[in-house]
Design a protein around this motif. Structure first.
Motif, PDB file in Angstrom:
ATOM      1  N   LYS A 188       3.776  25.076 -73.436  1.00  0.00           N
ATOM      2  CA  LYS A 188       4.320  24.208 -74.471  1.00  0.00           C
ATOM      3  C   LYS A 188       3.464  24.250 -75.733  1.00  0.00           C
ATOM      4  O   LYS A 188       3.979  24.217 -76.861  1.00  0.00           O
ATOM      5  CB  LYS A 188       4.429  22.770 -73.959  1.00  0.00           C
ATOM      6  CG  LYS A 188       5.589  22.531 -73.004  1.00  0.00           C
ATOM      7  CD  LYS A 188       6.912  22.664 -73.738  1.00  0.00           C
ATOM      8  CE  LYS A 188       8.083  22.348 -72.843  1.00  0.00           C
ATOM      9  NZ  LYS A 188       9.375  22.427 -73.561  1.00  0.00           N
ATOM     10  N   GLU A 189       2.131  24.317 -75.557  1.00  0.00           N
ATOM     11  CA  GLU A 189       1.242  24.391 -76.713  1.00  0.00           C
ATOM     12  C   GLU A 189       1.435  25.709 -77.455  1.00  0.00           C
ATOM     13  O   GLU A 189       1.424  25.748 -78.694  1.00  0.00           O
ATOM     14  CB  GLU A 189      -0.216  24.220 -76.263  1.00  0.00           C
ATOM     15  CG  GLU A 189      -0.537  22.798 -75.825  1.00  0.00           C
ATOM     16  CD  GLU A 189      -1.933  22.658 -75.249  1.00  0.00           C
ATOM     17  OE1 GLU A 189      -2.581  23.710 -75.009  1.00  0.00           O
ATOM     18  OE2 GLU A 189      -2.382  21.523 -75.036  1.00  0.00           O
ATOM     19  N   SER A 190       1.617  26.791 -76.695  1.00  0.00           N
ATOM     20  CA  SER A 190       1.873  28.091 -77.323  1.00  0.00           C
ATOM     21  C   SER A 190       3.199  28.077 -78.064  1.00  0.00           C
ATOM     22  O   SER A 190       3.324  28.628 -79.156  1.00  0.00           O
ATOM     23  CB  SER A 190       1.882  29.199 -76.260  1.00  0.00           C
ATOM     24  OG  SER A 190       0.631  29.304 -75.621  1.00  0.00           O
ATOM     25  N   GLU A 191       4.178  27.416 -77.458  1.00  0.00           N
ATOM     26  CA  GLU A 191       5.503  27.300 -78.079  1.00  0.00           C
ATOM     27  C   GLU A 191       5.417  26.515 -79.383  1.00  0.00           C
ATOM     28  O   GLU A 191       6.035  26.877 -80.390  1.00  0.00           O
ATOM     29  CB  GLU A 191       6.441  26.596 -77.096  1.00  0.00           C
ATOM     30  CG  GLU A 191       7.881  26.485 -77.547  1.00  0.00           C
ATOM     31  CD  GLU A 191       8.735  25.779 -76.508  1.00  0.00           C
ATOM     32  OE1 GLU A 191       9.218  24.667 -76.797  1.00  0.00           O
ATOM     33  OE2 GLU A 191       8.898  26.331 -75.398  1.00  0.00           O
ATOM     34  N   LYS A 192       4.603  25.437 -79.374  1.00  0.00           N
ATOM     35  CA  LYS A 192       4.420  24.619 -80.576  1.00  0.00           C
ATOM     36  C   LYS A 192       3.726  25.424 -81.670  1.00  0.00           C
ATOM     37  O   LYS A 192       4.118  25.365 -82.846  1.00  0.00           O
ATOM     38  CB  LYS A 192       3.603  23.369 -80.235  1.00  0.00           C
ATOM     39  CG  LYS A 192       3.412  22.427 -81.409  1.00  0.00           C
ATOM     40  CD  LYS A 192       2.615  21.198 -81.000  1.00  0.00           C
ATOM     41  CE  LYS A 192       2.397  20.264 -82.177  1.00  0.00           C
ATOM     42  NZ  LYS A 192       1.591  19.071 -81.791  1.00  0.00           N
ATOM     43  N   THR A 193       2.690  26.185 -81.279  1.00  0.00           N
ATOM     44  CA  THR A 193       1.976  27.021 -82.243  1.00  0.00           C
ATOM     45  C   THR A 193       2.917  28.052 -82.856  1.00  0.00           C
ATOM     46  O   THR A 193       2.892  28.297 -84.070  1.00  0.00           O
ATOM     47  CB  THR A 193       0.800  27.740 -81.563  1.00  0.00           C
ATOM     48  OG1 THR A 193      -0.096  26.756 -81.012  1.00  0.00           O
ATOM     49  CG2 THR A 193       0.034  28.604 -82.551  1.00  0.00           C
ATOM     50  N   LEU A 194       3.760  28.650 -82.014  1.00  0.00           N
ATOM     51  CA  LEU A 194       4.719  29.643 -82.496  1.00  0.00           C
ATOM     52  C   LEU A 194       5.714  29.013 -83.465  1.00  0.00           C
ATOM     53  O   LEU A 194       6.030  29.593 -84.515  1.00  0.00           O
ATOM     54  CB  LEU A 194       5.453  30.263 -81.308  1.00  0.00           C
ATOM     55  CG  LEU A 194       6.451  31.385 -81.632  1.00  0.00           C
ATOM     56  CD1 LEU A 194       5.751  32.566 -82.279  1.00  0.00           C
ATOM     57  CD2 LEU A 194       7.174  31.833 -80.362  1.00  0.00           C
TER      58      LEU A 194
END
Length: 226
Positions: free
Chosen positions: A105-111
Motif C-alpha cells: 500500500k505504501e508503494s502504491e501511495k508513492t506511485l
C-alpha cells in the motif's frame, strides 16, 4: 490464520503470526472481548463490521482490504481472505488468513504521488508552452508590422522613428525572454523572495510597444489599477 464461531461471535483461534503483524500475542486477542472490532481503523470500522455481518452475507468467500491499529499505534493494512464452514446447510464458523499488505500500500501511495507530480508538471509545461507561444508571437507580430511601416515610410524621419520603435520592441523581446527564464526558475526554486510589482509600469510598456498600432487604430484605454 484465524477461526471465528458465528454462534458465539468469538474468535476461537488466532495463529502466533499475529504478533509479527500487530504486535499483540494470540492469547491477548483471544482473551479480550471484541478485540478485532476495537483494533480496526476508525475510518474503516463501520463498513468492515457491516460487511462481515453473517446475517448479511451469502456463503461465498470474501477477499477485502482494510486498516488495523498495531500495539505501537502504527497503521497496518490487512488483506483478509475467508470462507465458511458448514453443518448441513448452515454456516457455523468461518476461517481465513490476514495478510500484512502495508508495504504494498505504501508503494502504491508513492506511485500515485509520483503520477500526480508528473501530471502536474505536464500541466505546467503545457501552460508554459502557451505563455511562450503567446509572448513570442506578439513580439514577432509587432516586428513584422514595424518592418511593414518602415518599408512604406515616405520620409527618412518617419523611417528613423520606426527604427527607434523597432529597437524598443527588440528590447521588450529580450525582457520577455528574461521573464520566461524567471518562470522556469519559479517552478524549480522554492526559496524565492516575493516582491510587489507596479502593474501600471508594465501596462505602459505594452502600450509603448504597440504605440503605432494604437495610433493607427485610434485605440483608447481605461485603466483602474491603483
Amino acid at each position: 490464520v484465524w477461526e471465528y464461531d458465528i454462534y458465539t461471535e468469538n474468535f476461537t483461534f488466532i495463529s502466533q503470526k499475529v504478533q509479527d503483524i500487530l504486535g499483540y500475542k494470540a492469547k491477548e486477542w483471544l482473551k479480550t472481548p471484541w478485540f478485532w472490532e476495537n483494533h480496526i481503523h476508525p475510518e474503516d470500522k463501520d463498513w468492515v463490521i457491516e460487511f462481515c455481518n453473517p446475517s448479511r452475507m451469502d456463503n461465498s468467500n470474501r477477499d477485502f482490504e482494510y486498516r488495523m491499529i498495531s500495539k505501537t499505534g502504527k497503521i497496518v493494512w490487512i488483506r483478509d481472505i475467508s470462507g465458511f464452514i458448514f453443518e448441513g446447510e448452515k454456516a457455523v464458523s468461518s476461517r481465513g488468513i490476514m495478510i500484512d499488505i502495508t508495504s504494498m500500500k505504501e508503494s502504491e501511495k508513492t506511485l500515485n504521488n509520483s503520477l500526480y507530480l508528473v501530471t502536474e508538471q505536464n500541466k505546467r509545461l503545457l501552460n508554459f508552452s502557451y505563455i511562450v507561444s503567446h509572448n513570442l508571437r506578439s513580439h514577432t507580430s509587432n516586428i513584422e508590422s514595424i518592418i511593414s511601416f518602415i518599408e512604406s515610410a515616405e520620409s527618412e524621419e518617419e523611417r528613423n522613428e520606426m527604427m527607434q520603435l523597432l529597437k524598443s520592441v527588440s528590447n521588450s523581446l529580450d525582457e520577455t525572454m528574461k521573464h520566461l527564464n524567471e518562470v522556469v526558475n519559479i517552478n524549480t526554486n522554492i526559496n524565492l523572495v516575493i516582491k510587489p510589482l507596479n502593474l501600471n509600469k508594465y501596462i505602459d510598456k505594452a502600450k509603448e510597444v504597440l504605440s503605432e498600432q494604437i495610433l493607427s487604430n485610434e485605440v483608447s484605454f481605461i485603466t483602474n489599477i491603483q
